[in-house]
Scaffold this motif. Structure first.
Motif, short mmCIF file in Angstrom:
data_model
loop_
_atom_site.label_atom_id
_atom_site.label_comp_id
_atom_site.label_asym_id
_atom_site.label_seq_id
_atom_site.Cartn_x
_atom_site.Cartn_y
_atom_site.Cartn_z
N ARG A 65 -56.83 32.62 67.82
CA ARG A 65 -55.44 32.97 67.26
C ARG A 65 -54.50 31.90 67.75
NH1 ARG A 65 -52.80 38.21 69.55
NH2 ARG A 65 -54.88 38.57 70.29
N ILE A 66 -54.57 31.49 69.07
CA ILE A 66 -53.64 30.51 69.52
C ILE A 66 -53.86 29.05 68.78
CG2 ILE A 66 -53.21 28.61 71.46
CD1 ILE A 66 -53.76 31.22 73.11
N SER A 67 -55.26 28.76 68.43
CA SER A 67 -55.32 27.57 67.59
C SER A 67 -54.61 27.69 66.32
CB SER A 67 -56.70 27.21 67.51
OG SER A 67 -56.92 26.07 66.84
N ASP A 216 -52.72 0.04 69.89
CA ASP A 216 -51.55 0.60 70.44
C ASP A 216 -51.59 2.18 70.00
OD1 ASP A 216 -50.86 -1.62 71.48
OD2 ASP A 216 -49.29 -2.01 69.89
N VAL A 217 -52.21 2.60 68.87
CA VAL A 217 -52.18 4.03 68.49
C VAL A 217 -53.35 4.93 69.07
CG1 VAL A 217 -52.85 5.56 66.44
CG2 VAL A 217 -51.29 3.63 66.16
N VAL A 218 -54.60 4.16 69.32
CA VAL A 218 -55.40 4.81 69.98
C VAL A 218 -55.05 5.41 71.47
CG1 VAL A 218 -57.79 4.60 71.09
CG2 VAL A 218 -57.28 3.88 68.63
N LYS A 219 -54.38 4.17 72.24
CA LYS A 219 -53.89 4.39 73.44
C LYS A 219 -52.90 5.52 73.67
CE LYS A 219 -53.60 0.77 75.94
NZ LYS A 219 -53.04 -0.66 76.32
N THR A 220 -52.08 5.57 72.63
CA THR A 220 -50.94 6.56 72.92
C THR A 220 -50.93 8.01 72.20
OG1 THR A 220 -49.66 5.16 71.09
CG2 THR A 220 -49.32 4.73 73.41
N PHE A 221 -52.34 8.14 71.35
CA PHE A 221 -52.26 9.17 70.32
C PHE A 221 -51.94 10.61 70.76
CE2 PHE A 221 -54.50 12.53 67.85
CZ PHE A 221 -54.26 11.97 66.75
N GLN A 222 -51.24 11.42 70.20
CA GLN A 222 -50.78 12.74 70.34
C GLN A 222 -50.93 13.31 69.11
OE1 GLN A 222 -47.24 12.80 72.62
NE2 GLN A 222 -48.26 13.69 74.44
N MET A 223 -51.38 14.58 68.97
CA MET A 223 -51.27 15.31 67.61
C MET A 223 -49.78 15.71 67.49
SD MET A 223 -54.21 15.66 66.67
CE MET A 223 -54.59 17.29 65.45
N PRO A 224 -49.38 15.80 65.97
CA PRO A 224 -47.81 15.79 65.77
C PRO A 224 -47.39 17.30 66.16
CG PRO A 224 -49.53 16.26 63.92
CD PRO A 224 -50.29 15.60 64.94
N GLY A 225 -48.24 18.24 66.35
CA GLY A 225 -47.74 19.60 67.15
C GLY A 225 -47.42 19.40 68.69
N SER A 226 -47.50 18.31 69.11
CA SER A 226 -47.33 18.20 70.60
C SER A 226 -46.12 18.78 71.15
CB SER A 226 -47.78 16.77 71.31
OG SER A 226 -46.70 15.86 70.63
N ARG A 233 -50.27 24.35 77.41
CA ARG A 233 -51.14 25.20 77.93
C ARG A 233 -51.99 25.60 76.66
NH1 ARG A 233 -50.80 30.82 76.68
NH2 ARG A 233 -51.96 32.19 77.99
N LYS A 234 -51.44 25.91 75.57
CA LYS A 234 -52.15 26.32 74.29
C LYS A 234 -53.36 25.33 74.02
CE LYS A 234 -48.70 28.54 71.65
NZ LYS A 234 -47.50 28.48 72.82
N ALA A 235 -53.15 23.94 74.29
CA ALA A 235 -53.87 22.82 73.82
C ALA A 235 -55.33 23.09 74.94
CB ALA A 235 -53.45 21.46 74.23
N MET A 236 -54.99 23.45 76.23
CA MET A 236 -56.07 23.55 77.29
C MET A 236 -56.92 24.84 76.72
SD MET A 236 -56.04 21.25 79.47
CE MET A 236 -57.39 22.19 80.32
N GLU A 241 -62.09 26.44 74.88
CA GLU A 241 -63.10 26.95 74.05
C GLU A 241 -64.06 26.03 72.94
OE1 GLU A 241 -64.89 30.45 72.44
OE2 GLU A 241 -63.18 30.03 74.16
N GLY A 242 -63.78 24.65 73.46
CA GLY A 242 -64.42 23.68 72.50
C GLY A 242 -63.88 23.86 71.14
N ILE A 243 -62.71 24.14 70.72
CA ILE A 243 -62.29 23.97 69.42
C ILE A 243 -61.74 22.51 69.33
CG2 ILE A 243 -60.40 24.76 67.69
CD1 ILE A 243 -60.56 27.59 69.02
N TYR A 244 -61.19 22.12 70.31
CA TYR A 244 -60.78 20.46 69.84
C TYR A 244 -60.48 20.19 71.41
CZ TYR A 244 -59.32 16.11 68.21
OH TYR A 244 -58.99 14.91 67.72
N ASP A 245 -61.07 19.33 71.82
CA ASP A 245 -61.09 18.50 73.21
C ASP A 245 -61.16 16.97 73.17
OD1 ASP A 245 -63.86 17.88 73.18
OD2 ASP A 245 -64.43 19.97 74.07
N LEU A 246 -61.26 16.60 74.36
CA LEU A 246 -61.25 15.07 74.62
C LEU A 246 -62.73 14.50 73.97
CD1 LEU A 246 -59.51 12.44 75.04
CD2 LEU A 246 -60.54 12.78 77.55
N ARG A 247 -63.43 15.37 74.22
CA ARG A 247 -65.05 14.75 73.69
C ARG A 247 -65.01 14.71 72.29
NH1 ARG A 247 -68.63 12.32 76.60
NH2 ARG A 247 -68.21 10.90 74.91
N LEU A 248 -64.51 15.86 71.50
CA LEU A 248 -64.46 15.79 70.15
C LEU A 248 -63.79 14.39 69.56
CD1 LEU A 248 -64.25 19.49 69.61
CD2 LEU A 248 -66.25 18.00 68.75
#
Length: 308
Positions: A65-67, A216-226, A233-236, A241-248
């Motif tokens: 739901r949060i995602s 420069d983009v890889v080093k500073t990347f953030q999703m547009p919804g940040s 908190r939502k991102a954590m 839950e494994g929906i989207y994390d740093l590994r992915l």
């Protein structure tokens, strides 16, 4: 000498035209209303005197739901995104045709997700509308000042969005939700291919400047919804839950795109290009360590929770 951004725009125009033809030949027409279970809908409180939303109305797990909320609020900022890319790429010729086509396709995503959430009572519609107003009032302004940086950003971002949608659908446990988000993810994948192929062409035109933009983009990347309220908190929750994390992000977004561009196989770079590539390799190595640690700690937390 490095090419100017205007020169690169002109040189890439034939590539844009070709990629636009490819996109239009592959894109499938679809209609949001066909993906919504309208028979499940009923009136809310208000002018029609229905029932107010309550937590028990939602059948979705909390993380899904949060995602979905994060994904929708991100899509809602489309007017700002359109402004940014139209300002950078222009509104004329093949570039302009693409800008408007992309905007139309992205707009469909927001319509479909909102209709699904509202009809199925998956989220509080009052809270959702207030969050939309807050998020859109803040707008979106890209932190990247060059066309190359913006091309690099959207190449990664479109793929990240595709993965987030697909995994959210799977986590929902709802066949209709998964079907809708899979359809949206297919659009996002085509968008990624368009931008990725353009940047691949940019590497041929100006490899050193393009390498710097990618790094420069890889080093500073953030999703547009940040900038969404409470995003951290939502991102954590989404990550746990494994929906989207740093590994992915590393394995399924960064590395596949970088491999397609063959960034570590490029020859003939000058000192600035080599420096950018070294920075990129160092950053990826650090990210690998961080991602592995996160996955390990997540597994430990789940093991402790299972024991309890």
């Amino acid at each position: 000498m490095a090419m100017t951004q205007t020169q690169l725009l002109h040189e890439l125009e034939p590539v844009v035209a070709g990629e636009l033809d490819r996109h239009n030949s592959m894109a499938k027409e679809w209609f949001p209303h066909e993906y919504i279970p309208w028979s499940e809908g009923r009136d809310f409180d208000g002018v029609y005197g229905g029932e107010a939303w309550q937590d028990s109305d939602s059948k979705l797990p909390e993380a899904a739901r949060i995602s979905l909320i994060v994904n929708l609020l991100t899509e809602d900022n489309l007017p700002s995104y359109h402004h940014e890319i139209a300002t950078t790429f222009g509104r004329d010729g093949a570039w302009g045709t693409w800008v408007h086509r992309w905007t139309a396709e992205e707009g469909r995503h927001g319509v479909a997700i909102r209709d699904y959430l509202t009809v199925t009572r998956a989220v509080d519609p009052v809270a959702l509308e207030r969050a939309r107003m807050t998020h859109m009032e803040s707008g979106f302004i890209t932190e990247y000042g060059t066309m190359l940086e913006q091309l690099a950003y959207v190449s990664f971002q479109e793929l990240a969005t595709r993965i987030a949608h697909r995994n959210t659908g799977r986590a929902s446990g709802d066949e209709g939700c998964e079907r809708l988000l899979a359809r949206i993810a297919a659009d996002e994948n085509l968008h990624m291919l368009f931008y990725r192929n353009l940047l691949k062409a940019a590497f041929e035109l100006d490899p050193n400047q393009t390498m710097r933009a990618v790094t420069d983009v890889v080093k500073t990347f953030q999703m547009p919804g940040s900038s969404i309220e409470g995003f951290t908190r939502k991102a954590m929750i989404i990550a746990h839950e494994g929906i989207y994390d740093l590994r992915l992000h590393l394995d399924d977004v960064l590395m596949p795109v970088l491999k397609q561009w063959a960034v570590f196989d490029k020859t003939g770079l000058d000192a600035s290009g080599e420096q950018a590539r070294e920075e990129l390799a160092e950053f990826l190595a650090k990210t690998e360590t961080t991602a592995a640690r996160f996955v390990e700690r997540r597994a430990e937390r789940k093991a402790r929770a299972a024991m309890r």
